[in-house]
Design a protein around this motif. Structure first.
Motif, mmCIF file in Angstrom:
data_model
loop_
_atom_site.group_PDB
_atom_site.id
_atom_site.type_symbol
_atom_site.label_atom_id
_atom_site.label_comp_id
_atom_site.label_asym_id
_atom_site.label_seq_id
_atom_site.Cartn_x
_atom_site.Cartn_y
_atom_site.Cartn_z
ATOM 1 N N ASP A 213 0.829 -1.213 0.000
ATOM 2 C CA ASP A 213 0.000 0.000 0.000
ATOM 3 C C ASP A 213 0.863 1.264 0.000
ATOM 4 O OD1 ASP A 213 -0.057 -1.535 2.751
ATOM 5 O OD2 ASP A 213 0.102 0.572 3.276
ATOM 6 N N GLY A 214 1.859 1.298 0.883
ATOM 7 C CA GLY A 214 2.681 2.503 0.999
ATOM 8 C C GLY A 214 3.427 2.798 -0.288
ATOM 9 N N VAL A 240 -0.900 -5.090 -2.152
ATOM 10 C CA VAL A 240 -1.181 -5.731 -0.868
ATOM 11 C C VAL A 240 -1.349 -4.637 0.179
ATOM 12 C CG1 VAL A 240 -0.422 -7.412 0.846
ATOM 13 C CG2 VAL A 240 0.162 -7.745 -1.572
ATOM 14 N N ASN A 242 -1.836 -3.938 3.556
ATOM 15 C CA ASN A 242 -1.797 -4.529 4.900
ATOM 16 C C ASN A 242 -1.929 -3.453 5.979
ATOM 17 O OD1 ASN A 242 0.689 -3.316 4.847
ATOM 18 N ND2 ASN A 242 1.880 -5.195 5.015
ATOM 19 N N TRP A 244 -0.429 -0.854 6.803
ATOM 20 C CA TRP A 244 0.722 -0.108 7.304
ATOM 21 C C TRP A 244 1.889 -0.140 6.328
ATOM 22 C CZ3 TRP A 244 0.368 2.976 11.454
ATOM 23 C CH2 TRP A 244 -0.722 2.780 12.306
ATOM 24 N N ALA A 245 2.625 0.960 6.272
ATOM 25 C CA ALA A 245 3.909 1.037 5.580
ATOM 26 C C ALA A 245 4.918 1.438 6.661
ATOM 27 C CB ALA A 245 3.853 2.069 4.468
HETATM 28 MG MG LIG Z 1 1.906 -2.041 3.755
#
Ligand SMILES: [Mg+2]
Ligand SMILES: Cc1ncc(C[n+]2csc(CCOP(=O)(O)OP(=O)(O)O)c2C)c(N)n1
Length: 410
Positions: A213-214, A240, A242, A244-245
């Motif tokens: 994602d990040g 993906v 999830n 958090w990055a």
């Molecule tokens: Mg992530």
């Protein structure tokens, strides 16, 4: 200047911080089985809704429901469970090995095992993944030897990459696993380029891009989508998500569109969101997208909605930026437990067999670890030769490198 004319910058903030009560009430979750399954040659404009919903197969009772269900046999599902359990055990052992100083670094998949394990089973031999560091399930589910993975992690004398890559940055052409790059997002454009080359050569192989994602905030992500969209490249583009990055919550990289899948819509790319903790759903959506690519219908973007339960890496401490119990509150549950429960409902699995499988898998991982450690670990035993660092880049070694190698006496 009048106060009401002053500008202010909007900076999104996560809903909760350490010490707060975890809260995912703002995450809309579609009911299992409720999202339709379109034909693969559907006009992308007709399925824009799929970028804002979540395709799910397993319901709370452990049944597989709806139009995306029914693709996998008992044997295939049991194998899938075994792959996810193996990845989880592999992670636990390698995390411990890092704490024991046997390797410098490790990254685990806890909570995200379904994404790479299920996706792998939708691919054919010859297809090429361009993975990030969080898709080792592609190798586990693809039958790549655990010992070889561990040799790479330990940078020992049997490391196929000869100590030249960061631990966990595997590479295997034969297993459709392109060398991992630490420079995030670079592999998204490489995946699209590889897919375009396959089409130019009138080949039958497709490519699969992977990104977190990040990392979708990187320019490479957008450049990849332009090329994939314009040339209808035979590629599946996975995001993906999830949540958090490292310490940055997904609301920063996501932008204003509401979901990561929505990014694909501006490019006319069919874009779907899937429950990334549902082995059956990930596999079904992967199959759909792979078939589109294989039939030369062009790219698909898939957002896997999941949650990174563990720390980002062995260098990270999530208690500094998110509540400790946040992963327990994640509404999509645990992928291993959900598939286990489904198999019990199907009548082909039980708590006892699960326990037994856990013990067998642990034995197999420990046996692989012993074998890998006989070839050395970070600070003990066999190492790759220093000569190897001069090899494998140039077809013919330039004079300055030859001189350096001579000076090093290797
Ligand atoms: Mg992530
Ligand atoms: C171009 C680039 N910028 C920054 C980094 C440092 N970095 C490594 S992992 C990471 C977070 C990536 O998060 P995400 O894309 O969400 O993937 P996840 O780790 O959650 O799977 C960052 C910022 C990097 N490796 N490369």
């Amino acid at each position: 200047m009048l106060d009401d004319q002053r500008l202010s910058l909007y900076v999104p903030e996560p809903a909760v911080r350490p010490g707060d009560k975890p809260d995912f009430s703002n995450v809309p979750i579609a009911k299992a089985g409720s999202v339709p399954r379109p034909e693969v040659d559907v006009d992308p404009r007709e399925i824009r809704d799929l970028a804002f919903s979540i395709i799910r197969v397993l319901n709370r009772e452990g049944d597989a429901v709806g139009p995306w269900a029914g693709l996998l046999s008992d044997e295939e599902l049991l194998e899938g469970l075994r792959h996810m359990m193996t990845l989880r055990t592999f992670d636990a052992r390698m995390l411990m090995a890092q704490r024991q100083g046997k390797t410098s670094f490790y990254m685990q998949h806890l909570g995200e095992e379904a994404v790479s394990c299920a996706f792998r089973k939708a691919l054919a031999p010859g297809d090429m993944n361009f993975p990030t560091y969080r898709q080792a399930g592609l190798l586990i589910a693809g039958g790549y030897p655990m010992v070889t993975m561990m040799n790479q992690i330990y940078s020992n004398e049997a490391d196929p990459l000869k100590g030249r890559q960061l631990p966990i940055m595997y590479s295997s052409k034969e297993h459709g696993f392109f060398s991992i790059s630490g420079n995030l997002a670079t592999q998204y454009i490489q995946a699209v380029g590889w897919a375009m080359a396959s089409a130019i050569c009138n080949d039958t192989r497709i490519a699969v891009g992977w990104i977190g994602d990040g990392s979708t905030a990187e320019s490479d992500f957008h450049a990849a989508l332009v090329f994939a969209s314009t040339y209808k490249a035979p590629v599946v583009l996975n995001v993906v998500n999830n949540q958090w990055a490292i310490s940055t919550f997904q609301g920063i990289a996501r932008g204003g569109a509401g979901t990561f899948a929505a990014r694909g819509l501006g490019f006319g790319i069919p874009s779907l969101r899937v429950d990334g903790n549902d082995y059956l759903a990930v596999h079904a959506v992967a199959k759909w997208a792979v078939e589109r690519a294989r039939r030369n219908l062009g790219p698909t973007l898939i957002e896997h909605v999941t949650y990174r339960v563990g720390a980002h890496s062995t260098s990270d401490d999530p208690s500094a930026y998110r509540p400790k119990a946040e992963s327990d509150a994640w509404p999509l549950g645990d992928p291993v437990i959900r598939l286990k429960n489904h198999l019990i409902v199907r009548g082909v699995w039980s708590e006892e067999r699960h326990k037994q499988a856990e013990a067998e898998i642990l034995d197999a991982v420990i046996a692989a670890q012993k074998e890998a450690e006989s070839h050395g670990t970070l600070h003990a035993g066999g190492k790759p030769s220093a000569r190897d660092m001069f090899e494998g880049v140039y077809a013919e070694m330039p004079p300055h490198l030859r001189r350096q190698r001579q000076q090093a006496g290797v």
